[in-house]
Each structure stands twice: as C-alpha cells, then as structure tokens.
Scaffold this motif. Structure first.
Motif, short mmCIF file in Angstrom:
data_model
loop_
_atom_site.label_atom_id
_atom_site.label_comp_id
_atom_site.label_asym_id
_atom_site.label_seq_id
_atom_site.Cartn_x
_atom_site.Cartn_y
_atom_site.Cartn_z
N GLU A 1 -3.22 -16.80 31.56
CA GLU A 1 -4.15 -16.03 32.60
C GLU A 1 -5.55 -16.62 32.24
O GLU A 1 -5.99 -17.19 31.38
CB GLU A 1 -4.29 -14.77 31.93
N ASN A 2 -6.25 -16.96 33.43
CA ASN A 2 -7.43 -17.65 33.65
C ASN A 2 -7.51 -18.76 33.01
O ASN A 2 -8.29 -19.22 32.05
CB ASN A 2 -8.52 -16.67 33.04
N CYS A 3 -6.78 -19.78 33.48
CA CYS A 3 -6.48 -21.04 32.56
C CYS A 3 -6.46 -22.12 34.06
O CYS A 3 -5.99 -21.87 35.07
CB CYS A 3 -5.15 -21.23 32.05
N SER A 4 -6.79 -23.51 33.42
CA SER A 4 -6.51 -24.59 34.40
C SER A 4 -5.71 -25.42 33.87
O SER A 4 -5.46 -25.70 32.73
CB SER A 4 -8.24 -25.44 34.24
N LEU A 5 -4.72 -25.68 34.57
CA LEU A 5 -3.34 -26.40 34.30
C LEU A 5 -3.07 -27.52 35.32
O LEU A 5 -2.08 -27.85 35.69
CB LEU A 5 -2.35 -25.57 34.02
N ARG A 6 -4.34 -28.33 35.45
CA ARG A 6 -4.08 -29.48 36.21
C ARG A 6 -3.35 -30.74 35.87
O ARG A 6 -3.31 -30.97 35.00
CB ARG A 6 -5.75 -29.60 36.88
N ASP A 7 -2.79 -31.51 36.97
CA ASP A 7 -2.04 -32.71 36.67
C ASP A 7 -1.21 -32.37 35.56
O ASP A 7 -0.86 -33.10 34.69
CB ASP A 7 -3.17 -33.62 35.88
N PHE A 8 -0.42 -31.28 35.70
CA PHE A 8 1.02 -31.13 34.56
C PHE A 8 2.10 -31.47 35.50
O PHE A 8 2.45 -31.44 36.73
CB PHE A 8 0.98 -29.71 35.22
N ASP A 9 2.72 -32.68 34.95
CA ASP A 9 3.91 -33.23 35.28
C ASP A 9 4.81 -32.93 34.19
O ASP A 9 5.06 -33.25 32.91
CB ASP A 9 3.55 -34.92 34.94
N ALA A 10 6.15 -32.23 34.84
CA ALA A 10 7.12 -31.61 33.89
C ALA A 10 8.57 -32.09 34.60
O ALA A 10 8.62 -32.21 35.95
CB ALA A 10 7.18 -30.10 34.08
N GLU A 11 9.34 -32.74 34.01
CA GLU A 11 10.84 -33.09 34.27
C GLU A 11 11.75 -32.46 33.67
O GLU A 11 11.79 -32.58 32.48
CB GLU A 11 10.81 -34.69 34.23
N TYR A 12 12.62 -31.81 34.49
CA TYR A 12 14.01 -31.00 33.88
C TYR A 12 13.39 -30.09 32.59
O TYR A 12 14.01 -30.26 31.61
CB TYR A 12 14.83 -32.11 33.37
N CYS A 13 12.60 -29.29 33.14
CA CYS A 13 12.31 -28.27 31.94
C CYS A 13 12.61 -26.86 32.38
O CYS A 13 12.70 -26.68 33.82
CB CYS A 13 10.72 -28.21 31.81
N ASP A 14 13.03 -26.13 31.39
CA ASP A 14 13.25 -24.71 31.64
C ASP A 14 12.01 -23.93 31.53
O ASP A 14 11.51 -23.74 30.56
CB ASP A 14 14.39 -24.07 30.75
N ILE A 15 11.41 -23.26 32.58
CA ILE A 15 10.10 -22.50 32.64
C ILE A 15 10.24 -21.10 33.49
O ILE A 15 9.57 -20.76 34.25
CB ILE A 15 9.07 -23.58 33.22
N PRO A 16 11.43 -20.46 33.21
CA PRO A 16 11.58 -19.13 33.85
C PRO A 16 10.96 -18.02 33.26
O PRO A 16 10.46 -18.25 32.34
CB PRO A 16 13.47 -18.99 33.63
N SER A 17 10.83 -17.14 34.14
CA SER A 17 10.50 -15.79 33.93
C SER A 17 8.92 -15.67 33.34
O SER A 17 8.63 -14.90 32.27
CB SER A 17 11.23 -14.94 32.83
N GLY A 18 8.13 -16.72 33.76
CA GLY A 18 6.67 -16.83 33.36
C GLY A 18 5.99 -15.91 34.29
O GLY A 18 6.24 -15.50 35.19
N ARG A 19 4.56 -15.42 33.57
CA ARG A 19 3.67 -14.76 34.20
C ARG A 19 2.33 -15.62 34.29
O ARG A 19 1.75 -15.89 33.39
CB ARG A 19 3.50 -13.51 33.50
N TRP A 20 2.01 -15.76 35.59
CA TRP A 20 0.78 -16.79 35.72
C TRP A 20 -0.04 -16.30 36.57
O TRP A 20 -0.21 -15.98 37.75
CB TRP A 20 1.39 -18.03 36.53
N ARG A 21 -1.33 -15.63 35.92
CA ARG A 21 -2.42 -15.20 36.91
C ARG A 21 -3.84 -15.92 36.40
O ARG A 21 -4.21 -16.45 35.55
CB ARG A 21 -2.66 -13.56 35.96
N ASN A 22 -3.86 -16.19 37.92
CA ASN A 22 -5.30 -17.07 38.03
C ASN A 22 -5.13 -18.24 37.33
O ASN A 22 -6.18 -18.54 36.70
CB ASN A 22 -6.51 -16.16 37.75
N VAL A 23 -4.23 -19.06 37.84
CA VAL A 23 -4.05 -20.39 36.92
C VAL A 23 -3.97 -21.51 38.05
O VAL A 23 -3.34 -21.15 39.09
CB VAL A 23 -2.65 -20.44 36.25
N ASP A 24 -4.85 -22.59 37.66
CA ASP A 24 -5.25 -23.59 38.72
C ASP A 24 -4.02 -24.66 38.10
O ASP A 24 -4.05 -25.34 37.24
CB ASP A 24 -6.43 -24.15 38.49
N MET A 25 -2.96 -24.73 39.11
CA MET A 25 -1.90 -25.81 38.86
C MET A 25 -2.02 -26.80 39.86
O MET A 25 -1.16 -27.54 40.12
CB MET A 25 -0.59 -25.03 38.72
#
Length: 210
Positions: A131-155
């Motif tokens: 919540e209310n985060c900056s997550l820029r330049d995120f590089d992910a390969e073959y990751c399990d990221i299900p059922s997440g809740r992303w509120r006001n996140v800069d990706m």
C-alpha cells in the motif's frame, strides 16, 4: 534506551559472526549499521530491525524468520538466497537493489516504502499486501505472486516473465512502460490504474483501449 539497543545489536552480531549459525529469535536492532553483514542459517523469528543501514546485506539459508519486522531501514545491493520469511513486515523503508533467488515471502506486508532495482528469480510471494509504495524497475522471472493486494503501488518500468499473478487486485497503481510476458493473470483485476506503455504478451494495452 537507544544506546542499550545499539549495544544489544552489536552483541548479537558478535555472537553470530559472518558465515556462522546464530539464534537471534526476538533480537532487536536499532540505529545499527549492518552494512556488509551476513546472516547464514540464523533464527530470525520475531526479530525487529529499525532505522538500520543494511547495504550489501547477505541472507542465506534462512528458514526461521516468522514475523520479521523491518522499519525505517535502508537497503542497498542486498542478496537473499534460499530464504523463507513468513508474515514479514516492511514499513517506511527504502530498498535500492536487491537480488533474490528461491526466496519465499509469505503474506508479506509492505507500507509506505520505496523499492527500486529489485531482481527476483524462482521466488514465492503469495498473498502479499502493498500500500502506497513505489516498486519501480522490478524484474521478476518465474515467480509465484498470486492473490496479492496492491493499492496505490507504482510498478513502472517493471519486467515480469513467466510469473503467476492470478487472483491479484491492483487498485490505483501505475504500470507505465511495464512488460508482462507469459504471465498468468487469471481472475486478476486492474482498477483505476495507469497503463500507459503496458505490454502484455507483446500487445500494448493502452493502444487497444484507444
């Protein structure tokens, strides 16, 4: 009181030097420079780290780190390998460069933090909440990221390949110039998000909408 926690933090590092096993369950580190520290096969359950510098931190083979809390900390070019962190919390912190391999962040809670230049391979981030985060330049390969809740996140400017984002909820986030390749977006919801330059499997989404 602050001096007391600094001394305790330094003592904890002394009894668990780089490359050694260490039981740090419930340990508290406050206002300590942990730059270059190595935690190998340590018990970090309920450990609390506040206002610490953790540049070039190395975490290896950490399987006991339930409810690890990191508050007002600063990371730079850290490496995490074969780490399992259950129900961790990151708040008001900054991560500038983190490489993760075979890392599990189960039910990770992130609030008011800036995370840039993060690279994850074969990691598991199930049911994370940001919540209310900056997550820029995120590089992910073959990751399990299900059922997440992303509120006001800069990706913005992220690159995701072969990742599972099924059943995720994105609200008021930014995906500017972000690329998804061979990702699972089953039942994912994007609500009021900035999708300028978003590319999914080679298709620029904003051009389809226009």
């Amino acid at each position: 009181m602050r001096t007391r926690w600094i001394v305790l933090g330094l003592l904890a590092l002394m009894v668990a030097p780089a490359g050694a096993d260490g039981d740090m369950q419930g340990a508290e580190f406050t206002d300590v420079d942990l730059s270059g520290a190595r935690f190998v096969r340590c018990n970090l359950q309920r450990a609390y780290v506040e206002r610490c510098s953790l540049s070039e931190l190395q975490m290896t083979q950490i399987t006991e780190a339930t409810k690890l809390t990191l508050s007002h900390c600063r990371f730079g070019q850290s490496q995490w390998r074969y780490v399992v962190v259950d129900d961790p919390k990151l708040e008001y912190s900054r991560i500038e460069g983190l490489q993760g391999y075979d890392v599990e962040f189960d039910e990770w809670q992130v609030e008011q933090s800036d995370i840039t230049d993060i690279s994850l391979r074969y990691c598991d981030l199930r049911e994370i909440e940001l919540e209310n985060c900056s997550l820029r330049d995120f590089d992910a390969e073959y990751c399990d990221i299900p059922s997440g809740r992303w509120r006001n996140v800069d990706m913005g400017y992220g690159n995701f390949e072969g990742c599972d984002f099924s059943d995720s909820r994105f609200y008021r986030g930014s995906f500017e110039d972000t690329t998804f390749s061979n990702v699972d977006l089953t039942d994912a919801v994007f609500e009021n998000c900035d999708i300028r330059g978003l590319v999914i499997n080679g298709v620029r989404i904003d051009e389809l909408i226009d």
